[in-house]
Design an enzyme around this catalytic site. Structure first.
Site, PDB file in Angstrom:
ATOM      1  N   GLY A 121       0.804  -1.219   0.000  1.00  0.00           N
ATOM      2  CA  GLY A 121       0.000   0.000   0.000  1.00  0.00           C
ATOM      3  C   GLY A 121       0.838   1.272   0.000  1.00  0.00           C
ATOM      4  O   GLY A 121       2.080   1.228   0.072  1.00  0.00           O
ATOM      5  N   HIS A 122       0.170   2.399  -0.039  1.00  0.00           N
ATOM      6  CA  HIS A 122       0.859   3.698  -0.121  1.00  0.00           C
ATOM      7  C   HIS A 122       1.648   4.000   1.152  1.00  0.00           C
ATOM      8  O   HIS A 122       1.241   3.675   2.244  1.00  0.00           O
ATOM      9  CB  HIS A 122      -0.108   4.832  -0.454  1.00  0.00           C
ATOM     10  N   ASN A 123       2.792   4.617   0.936  1.00  0.00           N
ATOM     11  CA  ASN A 123       3.669   5.054   2.030  1.00  0.00           C
ATOM     12  C   ASN A 123       4.267   3.907   2.849  1.00  0.00           C
ATOM     13  O   ASN A 123       4.811   4.139   3.938  1.00  0.00           O
ATOM     14  CB  ASN A 123       2.943   6.037   2.960  1.00  0.00           C
TER      15      ASN A 123
END
Lengths: 346, 346, 346
Positions: free
Chosen positions: C241-243
């Site tokens: 996922g993001h980050n």
């Protein structure tokens, strides 16, 4: 990256003008990573150490957070730091690179397909016969749109997306790279010697404002349609079986799996890696925790969790009891010994 | 959509001619959704309300279902409604849109590749050197077939499928959009400083009549071959590791994962999101329930479930006991109090 | 397939010259499957039956394995059969078929892209504006590289890989077919009527020597970057996922899922189908067992397992107790009866 002054930022967020209003800001980052030309944010006292040392040009601070009295940072107090960040991201967002207006010479557009004005069709795109591509639709390089497909206005399909024949997308649908819509549903019958394929002659209908992540598979229905309700958002690597009906405004997190003929109501949330058994119905506004396996219908406004999924409160109670189980085994053995002793001496 | 009369339908299903035999039917749908030109079906009394209000031209009714005495629907009684529907779907199924005979001008066919008669090769297909494409094979737009690949007769590969070098497919294999065969198996050795790749020099061999869903990954073997037995059917987003051997006529449901060197016997069924540890063997005709994690060999004709997977009966017993565990904790505490009381008063 | 003599093999493995040193060997296989021109290996006594009947030209035998006194096989004793096999596979490995030097005429290379010497760019590749392709990079057919992407030297991207805009890959990165880097992170806010997309304006940064399997999804950050540390290896169908920040030298096995902002330290191992909740931190050298769901931070050098994940020892203890739970329920009922009896007769 676009740039805004602190004054412009304050105006966007309906805040009073800050000191140093002409200072330019070119992005947002965490307190630890922000440069002197970036804005940061503080939503909780947990990050006060990072706040003390940040280089950020200014910090959006959630109103309830207590700052040290002597800090010298430029701060903008906001009611909701997450919301403020989201609004600013909309302004900092660089434009998505898109193919130019019209169609790339290498695209294959069947003679019977119709392409509306404003469409952008990249290299090596395929659009099959009798398909209708709406206004301002963006088909990035290598997208495949089969025959007799309808794509509504303002949709964007990223590289490698495959839309098989006879599928309908509403308007403003976004589908990220590598997702596949319209594969045959998974259905066979055993004829005594082999699995015989049951034809899957239905379709997939996707509502307006749906966003679908990457490597998502949405199978076509055995007959009638697999449906994704308007405003629903689907994360990466999700499996949606044939004849599933997903209501509007649902959130389906990565790697979740919905078996055939599952029905989700409105505003349902499915956690990551959750699995829903075929024909199960999940009521409006209900939520399934990550990694849960749902084998029975779920009432509206209910949270379930676990494998198999139970009402969340019961699940937590069982988990708490399970933590005590090894000790319980020992305790019961001792009880038995004490009791045996007692009976002997009676 | 093709159309049949009710008489033709009755003939197909070996049923007596119905009244209104000339009435045309153009598809099948649920009782609730069927139009006046569609057929529907009733397999259980659970749906009698929908039966009462359906607009369907006629309804296939499972013989044991008790209909209300005064209904006025045109019904055809059948022994097995599911089977009857499957047979009719075969007749209603519209043809799959395919590239025309021959090869699209934009396809890249290496000089050393051989393409048999009847093949249909769509735009932007890649076929590498020394590959052999069988008779009547369909390679949809954007399919990649690497070097030295053998594809048997009558196979169909949907858009974006990737078949890496030195792989063999039998005849009548169907692979849906976005699946990848022949990625290197996941193997490294730690040399004290870094993970060093172990070359994966084997191949993948897929038997006749296999069907593979979308976004399935089947890795090539470290050496020798990863094998998928004839007649096996694989759903979407399944992971099959290097050197796995899947027997004939297996069913592998969506998002299942088979780690390296797993062996499945004949006719094994793996439920959705099930996981099989590396080197585990699962015997003929066995089944693994959805969401289970199998860490030990499974005997033939055995059903296992749970995380870790146990014989299904034991798993159910443990689950039933777990439902009672919170109360058990309380009960044991009370027992202890009663016992302590008893010992005190003795 | 390349060929080596037994003498050459002995030299490669630093072993004394074997008898029949000129015998040619063209590959490695299991004892059961090896032909007379292949080498095999024996790492455990479990396979002595296969050893007795193998046709292999010679067998690499782990030193501690006790062979039958009267065997007549040509054997080479080694300290570590797995390592010896890995080393030989490097020599037997056939070359990966690659596009020729330069670019295929059908590739789309934006005018502002720069391609370094030694690059091989296959048919239907897309390279966007301002992208920089390093030396000796291989982009197989149908790869998509968006605008303003940096790809380091000696990278290899297999068919159908999609790298969205503004992403950076280090050197010697391998990405297998069908993987997608840079899809928008999954983030929305509810405005009372609908989910509003939170722009995801960050990027993905992949370190040197990373290998990524097929159908892996790595989302771009909301801001700043999703990071994959150097030397990390990722199996098929993984969701990142993001980050997320993945440290160096991690191993992430197939179908694992990392929610937004997860942080993995150095040398972390995530088992197949494991799931990590958003914002969780996993310390250096820790490991998560297959099928586990991690909801809380994990200390360095810790093994966790289960759903929810617990320290592995505790998880095993609970599992052992759970196996006894159905009997425990019966035992407690009997205890209660005995106690009631005792109290009555007192």
């Amino acid at each position: 990256m676009r740039s805004l002054t602190l004054s412009q930022i304050a105006t966007l967020l309906n805040l009073p003008a800050p000191g140093d209003g002409n200072r330019p800001v070119s992005g947002i980052s965490t307190l630890a990573e922000a440069s002197e030309r970036e804005l940061s944010f503080l939503g909780s006292e947990k990050y006060l150490d990072d706040f003390a040392t940040t280089k950020a040009a200014a910090v959006l601070v959630q109103k309830r957070v207590k700052l040290p009295a002597d800090h010298k940072k430029l701060v903008l107090f906001v009611d909701d730091a997450d919301l403020a960040v989201a609004k600013l991201l909309e302004h900092f967002a660089p434009p998505v690179p898109r193919p130019p207006l019209g169609r790339d010479h290498s695209a294959f557009i069947a003679p019977g397909a119709s392409i509306s004005e404003g469409a952008r069709i990249g290299p090596n795109v395929f659009v099959g016969d009798d398909s209708r591509i709406g206004k301002n639709v963006v088909l990035h390089a290598g997208v495949y749109v089969g025959c007799d497909v309808t794509i509504g206005d303002d949709c964007e399909l990223f590289p490698g997306v495959v839309i098989r024949e006879r599928i309908t997308l509403g308007s403003r649908v976004i589908i990220h790279a590598g997702s596949i819509l319209g594969t045959d549903g998974f259905g066979y019958r055993w004829d005594g010697k082999q699995h015989v394929k049951i034809p899957q002659i239905g379709t997939v209908i996707v509502g307006d404002d749906v966003e679908i992540g990457s490597c998502v598979c949405i199978d076509r229905a055995k007959f009638s349609a697999t449906r994704i309700g308007r405003g629903t958002k689907i994360d990466n690597l999700v499996q949606i079986g044939h004849n599933v009906v997903v209501g509007p405004h649902c959130i389906i997190v990565g790697q979740a799996g919905l078996a055939g003929s599952v029905t989700l109501g409105s505003g349902v949330v499915l956690g990551g890696q959750s699995a829903i058994r075929d024909h199960v119905r999940i009521g409006d506004q209900s939520a399934v925790a990550a990694c849960s396996g749902v084998a029975e219908d779920v009432d509206p406004k209910t949270i379930v969790s676990g494998l198999p999924a139970l009402p969340h409160r019961q699940s937590l109670r069982e988990q708490a009891a399970l933590r005590r189980l090894p000790d319980l085994v020992v305790q019961v053995r001792k009880l038995q010994e004490q009791l045996d002793e007692l009976r002997k001496t009676k």
